[in-house]
Design an enzyme around this catalytic site. Structure first.
Site, PDB file in Angstrom:
ATOM      1  N   GLY A  19      -7.746  -0.503   0.159  1.00  0.00           N
ATOM      2  CA  GLY A  19      -6.583  -1.366  -0.287  1.00  0.00           C
ATOM      3  C   GLY A  19      -6.118  -2.370   0.687  1.00  0.00           C
ATOM      4  O   GLY A  19      -4.781  -2.488   0.589  1.00  0.00           O
ATOM      5  N   ALA A  20      -6.910  -2.971   1.494  1.00  0.00           N
ATOM      6  CA  ALA A  20      -6.454  -3.687   2.528  1.00  0.00           C
ATOM      7  C   ALA A  20      -6.294  -5.184   2.184  1.00  0.00           C
ATOM      8  O   ALA A  20      -5.737  -5.853   2.890  1.00  0.00           O
ATOM      9  CB  ALA A  20      -7.440  -3.619   3.860  1.00  0.00           C
ATOM     10  N   SER A  22      -4.284  -6.473  -0.155  1.00  0.00           N
ATOM     11  CA  SER A  22      -2.885  -6.713  -0.577  1.00  0.00           C
ATOM     12  C   SER A  22      -1.872  -5.883  -0.034  1.00  0.00           C
ATOM     13  O   SER A  22      -2.116  -4.680   0.416  1.00  0.00           O
ATOM     14  CB  SER A  22      -2.984  -6.453  -2.048  1.00  0.00           C
ATOM     15  N   GLY A  23      -0.769  -6.382   0.010  1.00  0.00           N
ATOM     16  CA  GLY A  23       0.446  -5.584   0.316  1.00  0.00           C
ATOM     17  C   GLY A  23       0.509  -4.827   1.479  1.00  0.00           C
ATOM     18  O   GLY A  23       0.380  -5.009   2.560  1.00  0.00           O
ATOM     19  N   GLY A  25      -1.218  -2.134   2.482  1.00  0.00           N
ATOM     20  CA  GLY A  25      -2.557  -1.944   2.994  1.00  0.00           C
ATOM     21  C   GLY A  25      -2.844  -3.319   3.966  1.00  0.00           C
ATOM     22  O   GLY A  25      -3.472  -3.010   4.959  1.00  0.00           O
ATOM     23  N   SER A 148       3.971   8.567  -2.761  1.00  0.00           N
ATOM     24  CA  SER A 148       5.078   7.894  -3.046  1.00  0.00           C
ATOM     25  C   SER A 148       6.403   8.980  -3.587  1.00  0.00           C
ATOM     26  O   SER A 148       5.944  10.111  -3.873  1.00  0.00           O
ATOM     27  CB  SER A 148       4.782   7.194  -4.463  1.00  0.00           C
ATOM     28  N   TYR A 173       1.125   8.361 -12.895  1.00  0.00           N
ATOM     29  CA  TYR A 173       0.941   7.741 -11.569  1.00  0.00           C
ATOM     30  C   TYR A 173       1.730   8.799 -10.810  1.00  0.00           C
ATOM     31  O   TYR A 173       1.381   9.295  -9.788  1.00  0.00           O
ATOM     32  CB  TYR A 173       1.858   6.554 -11.627  1.00  0.00           C
TER      33      TYR A 173
HETATM   34  N1  LIG Z   1       4.742  -0.883  -3.747  1.00  0.00           N
HETATM   35  C1  LIG Z   1       5.587  -0.093  -3.604  1.00  0.00           C
HETATM   36  O1  LIG Z   1       6.910   0.070  -3.947  1.00  0.00           O
HETATM   37  C2  LIG Z   1       4.994   1.551  -3.476  1.00  0.00           C
HETATM   38  C3  LIG Z   1       6.010   2.715  -3.404  1.00  0.00           C
HETATM   39  C4  LIG Z   1       5.484   3.899  -3.168  1.00  0.00           C
HETATM   40  C5  LIG Z   1       3.748   3.975  -3.096  1.00  0.00           C
HETATM   41  N2  LIG Z   1       3.255   2.828  -2.969  1.00  0.00           N
HETATM   42  C6  LIG Z   1       1.703   3.045  -2.854  1.00  0.00           C
HETATM   43  O2  LIG Z   1       1.190   2.327  -2.017  1.00  0.00           O
HETATM   44  C7  LIG Z   1      -0.088   1.940  -1.978  1.00  0.00           C
HETATM   45  C8  LIG Z   1      -0.345   0.537  -1.883  1.00  0.00           C
HETATM   46  O3  LIG Z   1       0.299  -0.033  -2.937  1.00  0.00           O
HETATM   47  P1  LIG Z   1       0.780  -1.696  -2.760  1.00  0.00           P
HETATM   48  O4  LIG Z   1       2.247  -1.511  -3.235  1.00  0.00           O
HETATM   49  O5  LIG Z   1       0.424  -2.412  -1.616  1.00  0.00           O
HETATM   50  O6  LIG Z   1       0.355  -2.215  -4.073  1.00  0.00           O
HETATM   51  P2  LIG Z   1      -0.809  -3.642  -4.216  1.00  0.00           P
HETATM   52  O7  LIG Z   1      -0.364  -4.840  -3.400  1.00  0.00           O
HETATM   53  O8  LIG Z   1      -1.158  -3.660  -5.625  1.00  0.00           O
HETATM   54  O9  LIG Z   1      -2.139  -3.135  -3.326  1.00  0.00           O
HETATM   55  C9  LIG Z   1      -3.123  -2.432  -3.770  1.00  0.00           C
HETATM   56  C10 LIG Z   1      -4.365  -2.301  -3.443  1.00  0.00           C
HETATM   57  O10 LIG Z   1      -5.297  -1.375  -3.850  1.00  0.00           O
HETATM   58  C11 LIG Z   1      -6.602  -1.722  -4.087  1.00  0.00           C
HETATM   59  N3  LIG Z   1      -7.205  -1.421  -5.394  1.00  0.00           N
HETATM   60  C12 LIG Z   1      -6.687  -1.122  -6.415  1.00  0.00           C
HETATM   61  N4  LIG Z   1      -7.617  -0.896  -7.452  1.00  0.00           N
HETATM   62  C13 LIG Z   1      -8.635  -0.665  -6.637  1.00  0.00           C
HETATM   63  C14 LIG Z   1     -10.045  -0.318  -6.888  1.00  0.00           C
HETATM   64  N5  LIG Z   1     -10.137   0.178  -7.868  1.00  0.00           N
HETATM   65  N6  LIG Z   1     -10.913  -0.172  -5.919  1.00  0.00           N
HETATM   66  C15 LIG Z   1     -10.389  -0.786  -4.544  1.00  0.00           C
HETATM   67  N7  LIG Z   1      -9.322  -0.946  -4.133  1.00  0.00           N
HETATM   68  C16 LIG Z   1      -8.439  -1.112  -5.307  1.00  0.00           C
HETATM   69  C17 LIG Z   1      -6.139  -3.336  -4.397  1.00  0.00           C
HETATM   70  O11 LIG Z   1      -7.088  -4.234  -4.459  1.00  0.00           O
HETATM   71  P3  LIG Z   1      -7.173  -5.658  -5.254  1.00  0.00           P
HETATM   72  O12 LIG Z   1      -6.567  -6.751  -4.067  1.00  0.00           O
HETATM   73  O13 LIG Z   1      -8.717  -5.858  -5.480  1.00  0.00           O
HETATM   74  O14 LIG Z   1      -6.297  -5.534  -6.400  1.00  0.00           O
HETATM   75  C18 LIG Z   1      -5.027  -3.742  -3.475  1.00  0.00           C
HETATM   76  O15 LIG Z   1      -5.704  -3.969  -2.159  1.00  0.00           O
HETATM   77  C19 LIG Z   1      -0.679   2.549  -3.259  1.00  0.00           C
HETATM   78  O16 LIG Z   1      -1.045   3.716  -3.377  1.00  0.00           O
HETATM   79  C20 LIG Z   1       0.791   2.797  -4.010  1.00  0.00           C
HETATM   80  O17 LIG Z   1       0.802   3.583  -5.118  1.00  0.00           O
HETATM   81  C21 LIG Z   1       3.546   1.531  -3.327  1.00  0.00           C
END
Ligand SMILES: NC(=O)c1ccc[n+]([C@@H]2O[C@H](COP(=O)([O-])OP(=O)(O)OC[C@H]3O[C@@H](n4cnc5c(N)ncnc54)[C@H](OP(=O)(O)O)[C@@H]3O)[C@@H](O)[C@H]2O)c1
Length: 298
Positions: A19-20, A22-23, A25, A148, A173
Site C-alpha cells: 500500500g505504498a 498512497s497515504g 504507506g 486501527s 472493517y
Molecule cells: N487513514 C486513517 O485514519 C487510518 C486509521 C487507522 C488505520 N488505518 C490503516 O492504515 C493503512 C493505510 O491506509 P491509508 O489511510 O494510508 O489509506 P489509503 O490512502 O487509501 O492507502 C491504502 C493503500 O492500500 C492500497 N490498496 C488498497 N487495496 C489494494 C489492493 N487490492 N491491492 C493492493 N493494494 C491495495 C492502496 O492502493 P491504491 O493506491 O492502488 O488504491 C493504497 O496504496 C490501512 O491498513 C488502514 O486500514 C488508516
C-alpha cells in the site's frame, strides 16, 4: 552487506511496504528510503506504482527504491509477489503490512473471498508466512501490521468472518483490524525467538485516500471527518517508521503501539484461544500448514 558508522541508520536493510502508493504507506516507504533502506514499494496499479517510485526517489534522494505489483485482494497475486521478492532479494529485514481498506458494500474478490477479509487479514497473514523463512534468515527482522483503534469494542464472530450473514462496512472493517491484532499476538506466541519481531499499530486518524473508494454516505462522511480532524500522513506514518527503524525496540514483539508507545489493545484481542482458532482458520483459507517453519532459510 557491511555497514560503516557513517552510513545512514537503515543502510543495508531491505524493507517491503504494501500500500505504498498512497497515504501512510507512501510516507512510510519514503522515510525508510531516507533512512538508507532499500525499499520495495508494493502497489497494484502499474502507473501509480511507477509514479510512486519516481517520487520517493526524488523526495528521499535514494536510488534504492523499487516497485513491485500485486493485487492484494488475491492470494494468487500475494504468492507471486512473495516468490518475486524471494527471487530478487537474498535478504528481507522489514515487512510493513500496511495496505488496507473499508468497503460500504459487500462484494467478493475473483477468488470468492469478501474483500475486507481478503485484503486486511488474509494478505498480511499469507505474505508474512511466505516471507518468514527469508525474514528469519535475514534476522534481526521485523513484521509490522498496520491495524486501527477501530478494533476496539468489536468481537470476532467466527460464524460471520466474511460478513456472510450480516454486513456493515464499518463493523466488518473493525473486526478485520481486531483479527490483525489477534494474529500479531498469535504470531509472536508461535515465534518466541526475538529474531523476527511482530507488532501491530494504530496510526491515528489520518487524512489520506482511506474510504474514498466508497460512493455515498460512508465515503462522504470519511472525507468530511478526515478534512476536519485528520492528521497529515507524515504524522500518521511515524509509528510505522518507528517500529521499522527504532533500535531500542529490536527485541519487542507481540505488542500494540500508538504514538510510538506500547499501549493496551482491546480486551478481546488478548483472547489467546480466539487467536489460535483464527490462525487455524487462516491456515485452512490459505492452504498453509498451521505451524510455520520458523527455522531454516529457503
Ligand atoms: N487513514 C486513517 O485514519 C487510518 C486509521 C487507522 C488505520 N488505518 C490503516 O492504515 C493503512 C493505510 O491506509 P491509508 O489511510 O494510508 O489509506 P489509503 O490512502 O487509501 O492507502 C491504502 C493503500 O492500500 C492500497 N490498496 C488498497 N487495496 C489494494 C489492493 N487490492 N491491492 C493492493 N493494494 C491495495 C492502496 O492502493 P491504491 O493506491 O492502488 O488504491 C493504497 O496504496 C490501512 O491498513 C488502514 O486500514 C488508516
Amino acid at each position: 552487506m557491511e555497514t560503516r558508522s557513517s552510513d545512514p541508520p537503515l543502510a543495508g536493510r531491505v524493507c517491503v511496504v504494501t500500500g505504498a502508493t498512497s497515504g501512510i504507506g507512501y510516507v512510510t516507504a519514503r522515510e525508510l528510503a531516507r533512512a538508507g533502506a532499500s525499499v520495495v514499494a508494493v502497489g497494484r496499479d502499474p502507473q501509480r506504482t511507477t509514479d510512486t517510485v519516481r517520487q520517493i526517489v526524488q523526495e528521499s534522494g535514494s536510488p534504492h527504491v523499487r516497485g513491485m505489483l500485486a493485487d492484494l485482494f488475491l492470494q494468487h497475486d500475494v504468492r507471486r509477489l512473495a516468490s518475486e521478492l524471494l527471487r530478487d532479494f537474498p535478504r528481507v529485514h522489514v515487512l510493513v503490512n500496511n495496505a488496507g481498506a473499508i468497503f460500504s458494500r459487500r462484494s467478493l474478490t475473483a477468488e470468492g473471498m469478501e474483500r475486507t477479509w481478503a485484503l486486511n487479514v488474509v494478505t498480511p497473514f499469507l505474505l508474512s508466512r511466505l516471507l518468514l523463512p527469508r525474514l528469519t534468515a535475514s534476522a534481526p527482522a521485523r513484521v509490522i501490521n498496520v491495524s486501527s483503534a477501530a478494533h476496539q469494542g468489536v468481537h470476532l464472530d467466527f460464524e460471520n468472518l466474511q460478513g456472510e450473514r450480516r454486513y456493515s462496512g464499518f463493523t466488518v472493517y473493525s473486526r478485520s483490524k481486531l483479527a490483525l491484532v489477534l494474529l500479531t499476538y498469535e504470531f509472536a506466541r508461535r515465534n518466541p525467538a526475538p529474531e523476527v519481531t511482530v507488532n501491530a499499530l494504530h496510526p491515528g486518524f489520518v487524512a489520506t485516500r482511506f474510504g474514498h473508494n466508497n460512493p455515498g454516505g460512508l465515503g462522504v462522511l470519511i472525507r468530511v471527518l478526515s478534512f476536519l480532524f485528520g492528521m497529515r500522513p507524515e504524522r500518521g506514518a511515524r509509528t510505522s517508521v518507528f517500529l521499522a527503524a527504532e533500535p531500542s525496540i529490536h527485541d519487542v514483539t507481540g505488542k500494540y503501539f500508538d504514538h510510538c508507545r506500547i499501549v493496551a489493545s482491546s480486551p478481546e484481542s488478548y483472547d489467546a484461544t480466539a487467536g489460535q482458532r483464527l490462525w487455524d482458520v487462516l491456515a485452512v483459507q490459505t492452504g498453509l500448514p498451521p505451524d510455520p517453519p520458523f527455522s531454516g532459510a529457503p
